[in-house]
Design an enzyme around this catalytic site. Structure first.
Site, PDB file in Angstrom:
ATOM      1  N   GLY A  92       0.780  -1.233   0.000  1.00 33.08           N
ATOM      2  CA  GLY A  92       0.000   0.000   0.000  1.00 33.08           C
ATOM      3  C   GLY A  92       0.812   1.283   0.000  1.00 33.08           C
ATOM      4  N   GLU A 130       4.457  -6.379   2.068  1.00 28.05           N
ATOM      5  CA  GLU A 130       4.127  -6.915   0.742  1.00 28.05           C
ATOM      6  C   GLU A 130       3.960  -5.782  -0.267  1.00 28.05           C
ATOM      7  OE1 GLU A 130       1.371 -10.783   1.150  1.00 28.05           O
ATOM      8  OE2 GLU A 130       0.293  -8.938   0.765  1.00 28.05           O
ATOM      9  N   ARG A 185       3.612  -1.501  -5.672  1.00 32.40           N
ATOM     10  CA  ARG A 185       3.815  -0.219  -6.355  1.00 32.40           C
ATOM     11  C   ARG A 185       5.104   0.474  -5.936  1.00 32.40           C
ATOM     12  NH1 ARG A 185      -0.709   2.581  -7.977  1.00 32.40           N
ATOM     13  NH2 ARG A 185      -1.858   1.492  -6.351  1.00 32.40           N
ATOM     14  N   ARG A 214      -5.113   2.969 -16.171  1.00 28.72           N
ATOM     15  CA  ARG A 214      -5.243   3.527 -14.828  1.00 28.72           C
ATOM     16  C   ARG A 214      -5.957   4.879 -14.780  1.00 28.72           C
ATOM     17  NH1 ARG A 214      -1.708   4.582 -11.603  1.00 28.72           N
ATOM     18  NH2 ARG A 214      -2.825   3.773  -9.802  1.00 28.72           N
ATOM     19  N   CYS A 241     -10.811   3.132 -29.306  1.00 29.78           N
ATOM     20  CA  CYS A 241     -12.027   3.804 -29.763  1.00 29.78           C
ATOM     21  C   CYS A 241     -12.933   4.142 -28.593  1.00 29.78           C
ATOM     22  CB  CYS A 241     -12.722   2.925 -30.784  1.00 29.78           C
ATOM     23  SG  CYS A 241     -11.623   2.574 -32.141  1.00 29.78           S
ATOM     24  N   GLU A 242     -12.448   4.970 -27.699  1.00 30.60           N
ATOM     25  CA  GLU A 242     -13.194   5.367 -26.510  1.00 30.60           C
ATOM     26  C   GLU A 242     -12.782   6.788 -26.155  1.00 30.60           C
ATOM     27  OE1 GLU A 242     -14.408   3.015 -23.709  1.00 30.60           O
ATOM     28  OE2 GLU A 242     -14.028   1.168 -24.830  1.00 30.60           O
ATOM     29  N   TYR A 273       1.273  -1.564 -12.191  1.00 29.59           N
ATOM     30  CA  TYR A 273      -0.118  -1.778 -12.606  1.00 29.59           C
ATOM     31  C   TYR A 273      -0.415  -1.197 -13.996  1.00 29.59           C
ATOM     32  CZ  TYR A 273      -0.516  -2.974  -7.683  1.00 29.59           C
ATOM     33  OH  TYR A 273      -0.323  -3.544  -6.453  1.00 29.59           O
TER      34      TYR A 273
HETATM   35  N1  LLP Z   1      -0.846  -7.312  -0.825  1.00 31.18           N
HETATM   36  C1  LLP Z   1      -2.124  -7.522  -1.173  1.00 31.18           C
HETATM   37  C2  LLP Z   1      -2.860  -8.593  -0.520  1.00 31.18           C
HETATM   38  C3  LLP Z   1      -2.715  -6.737  -2.166  1.00 31.18           C
HETATM   39  O1  LLP Z   1      -3.982  -6.936  -2.483  1.00 31.18           O
HETATM   40  C4  LLP Z   1      -1.966  -5.727  -2.799  1.00 31.18           C
HETATM   41  C5  LLP Z   1      -2.551  -4.910  -3.861  1.00 31.18           C
HETATM   42  C6  LLP Z   1      -0.629  -5.562  -2.419  1.00 31.18           C
HETATM   43  C7  LLP Z   1      -0.105  -6.361  -1.417  1.00 31.18           C
HETATM   44  C8  LLP Z   1       0.273  -4.542  -3.045  1.00 31.18           C
HETATM   45  O2  LLP Z   1      -0.214  -3.259  -2.912  1.00 31.18           O
HETATM   46  P1  LLP Z   1       0.726  -2.022  -3.342  1.00 31.18           P
HETATM   47  O3  LLP Z   1       1.916  -2.047  -2.428  1.00 31.18           O
HETATM   48  O4  LLP Z   1       1.095  -2.192  -4.739  1.00 31.18           O
HETATM   49  O5  LLP Z   1      -0.146  -0.841  -3.104  1.00 31.18           O
HETATM   50  N2  LLP Z   1      -4.542  -1.808  -9.778  1.00 31.18           N
HETATM   51  C9  LLP Z   1      -4.507  -0.809  -8.741  1.00 31.18           C
HETATM   52  C10 LLP Z   1      -3.857  -1.311  -7.501  1.00 31.18           C
HETATM   53  C11 LLP Z   1      -4.521  -2.560  -6.947  1.00 31.18           C
HETATM   54  C12 LLP Z   1      -3.828  -3.094  -5.742  1.00 31.18           C
HETATM   55  C13 LLP Z   1      -4.369  -4.419  -5.386  1.00 31.18           C
HETATM   56  N3  LLP Z   1      -3.732  -5.063  -4.283  1.00 31.18           N
HETATM   57  C14 LLP Z   1      -3.818   0.439  -9.274  1.00 31.18           C
HETATM   58  O6  LLP Z   1      -3.454   0.453 -10.454  1.00 31.18           O
HETATM   59  O7  LLP Z   1      -3.659   1.425  -8.566  1.00 31.18           O
END
Ligand code: LLP
Length: 393
Positions: free
Chosen positions: A204, A246, A249, A285, A321-322, A350
């Site tokens: 996150g 975990e 991003r 995105r 086409c959007e 992502y």
């Molecule tokens: N752990 C779990 C269980 C998750 O569901 C996620 C992300 C992460 C770790 C990693 O999160 P990060 O550190 O990347 O924030 N597609 C969206 C983001 C979806 C995130 C889903 N889960 C975007 O493009 O912003």
């Protein structure tokens, strides 16, 4: 992360959330950095295993795991399966029994915190589709799953997991979640004599959109969480669990640049469209979360933005086409011509992993660059790839 988390705090791990960007070479890079991987599907698991990634450093997440996914996870020897539904326990047991082994698991809890982010990437709220509600009482989903796991010969329940949401810039929601989870750990010890040996804080941590902006430091999150973990565990006389993060991003977003070619420029009264040879197919995105990016001209990244008589709105748009196929709204960029290349900064996370072949666009190539040397990591899709498996019946 190595210095401020892994080396600074004992008994810690980093598991890169591969959904942010995964190729076989990326898995290798993560392996060489000494990190582990979080995977959520057969495809991610298979990609990692096919790159020779050590299975014991892989953790399998997912809210709707198939039997096939659990089977491959158990059989390949993944380090943890993060259980998201009580039914998974029996399936994991079945495959572990067949292998005559004990599978290490964590249980994902929904910490009941509504993260301050786009609602589509907030995951920790009580009514989320993810995790077990964190109630500890006889008959609750969490209590029963823990009792079941403790009795099982084939399950080795190590602890708990939570993930509050994505693209967060301050640790407030992580801290709120952790406070609640330590309370849960205390109740689990008192009521069930269950000791949480491991706690996964999820990811996150946010990423900025432009290299001139200061990056969010990962210790902004890990320091207060680790301090809270230590102080509260001491207060409640709990063993300090292994702490795992975990991040997806944070690791990859700012390392990635997407290069587009300008196909044409349409200047209308008060609005200019710079249309490029990609768009929502390789980066959905903006369409999904109104995500913001910055772009520069490759030939002169430092050039000041071209001022099109004050009020003109400049959009960098794709070729799908959007009308919603936008990469940047209100772009600030130098005057461009057809054929120019532009670079979309900080677009490593992502984007490629969420890309599609909408309008039968070919997925772009991926290139790793280090010290002026480049390596082709994923080939651009060919037209043959576009029709592969598409049977003419
Ligand atoms: N752990 C779990 C269980 C998750 O569901 C996620 C992300 C992460 C770790 C990693 O999160 P990060 O550190 O990347 O924030 N597609 C969206 C983001 C979806 C995130 C889903 N889960 C975007 O493009 O912003």
């Amino acid at each position: 992360m190595r210095e401020t988390f892994l080396e600074r705090w004992k008994n810690t791990r980093v598991r890169y959330a591969s959904k942010a960007f995964l190729t076989r070479s990326m898995a290798k890079l993560i392996e060489n950095e000494g990190l582990g991987l979080d995977v959520v599907s057969l495809g991610e698991l298979y990609t990692a295993l096919s790159a020779g990634f050590p299975a014991e450093r892989i953790e399998m997440n997912g809210n709707a795991k198939s039997h096939e996914e659990i089977e491959l996870a158990v059989n390949s020897g993944v380090g943890r399966i993060i259980v998201d539904h009580p039914d998974e326990l029996k399936v994991i047991e079945k495959f572990s029994r067949e292998k005559n082994k004990k599978q290490k698991i964590l249980i994902r809890v929904a910490p009941g915190v509504d993260a301050h982010t786009h609602k589509y990437i907030s995951t920790g709220q009580t009514d989320s589709k993810f995790g077990f509600p964190f109630e500890v009482r006889d008959g609750s989903m969490l209590t029963e799953a823990i009792k079941y796991s403790m009795k099982s010969e084939y399950l080795d329940l190590k602890g708990l997991h939570f993930h509050v949401g994505s693209q967060l810039f301050d640790p407030e929601d992580h801290i709120k979640s952790l406070e609640k989870i330590i309370e849960v750990m205390k109740d689990l010890k008192t009521n069930l004599n269950f000791i949480t040996h491991e706690l996964n804080f999820g990811g996150g941590f946010g990423a900025v959109k432009n290299p001139s902006m200061p990056s969010v430091k990962s210790e902004t999150f890990t320091e207060p969480m680790m301090k809270l973990l230590h102080s509260d565990c001491e207060k409640y006389e709990l063993e300090i669990p292994r702490a795992v993060i975990e991040p997806g991003r944070w690791i990859i977003s700012e390392a990635g640049i997407t290069i587009y070619r300008v196909e044409n420029i349409k200047e209308l009264p008060k609005i200019t469209y710079i249309a490029v040879n990609g768009g929502m197919a390789d980066n959905p995105r903006f369409a999904l979360y109104q995500a913001e990016y910055d772009a520069v001209a490759v030939k002169n990244p430092d050039a000041p933005a071209y001022d099109r008589d004050g009020g003109t709105r400049v959009l960098i748009v794709g070729k799908c086409c959007e009308s919603g196929d936008i990469l940047i709204d209100n772009a600030k960029i130098m005057k461009l011509e057809a054929g120019d290349l532009i670079a979309l900064y900080n677009s490593g996370a992502y984007t490629f992993s969420m890309s599609s072949t909408y309008n039968k666009l070919q997925r772009p190539a991926v290139v790793f660059v280090e010290n002026g040397e480049s390596k082709l990591v994923v080939e651009r899709q060919s037209l043959e790839d576009i029709i592969r498996g598409d049977n003419l019946v």
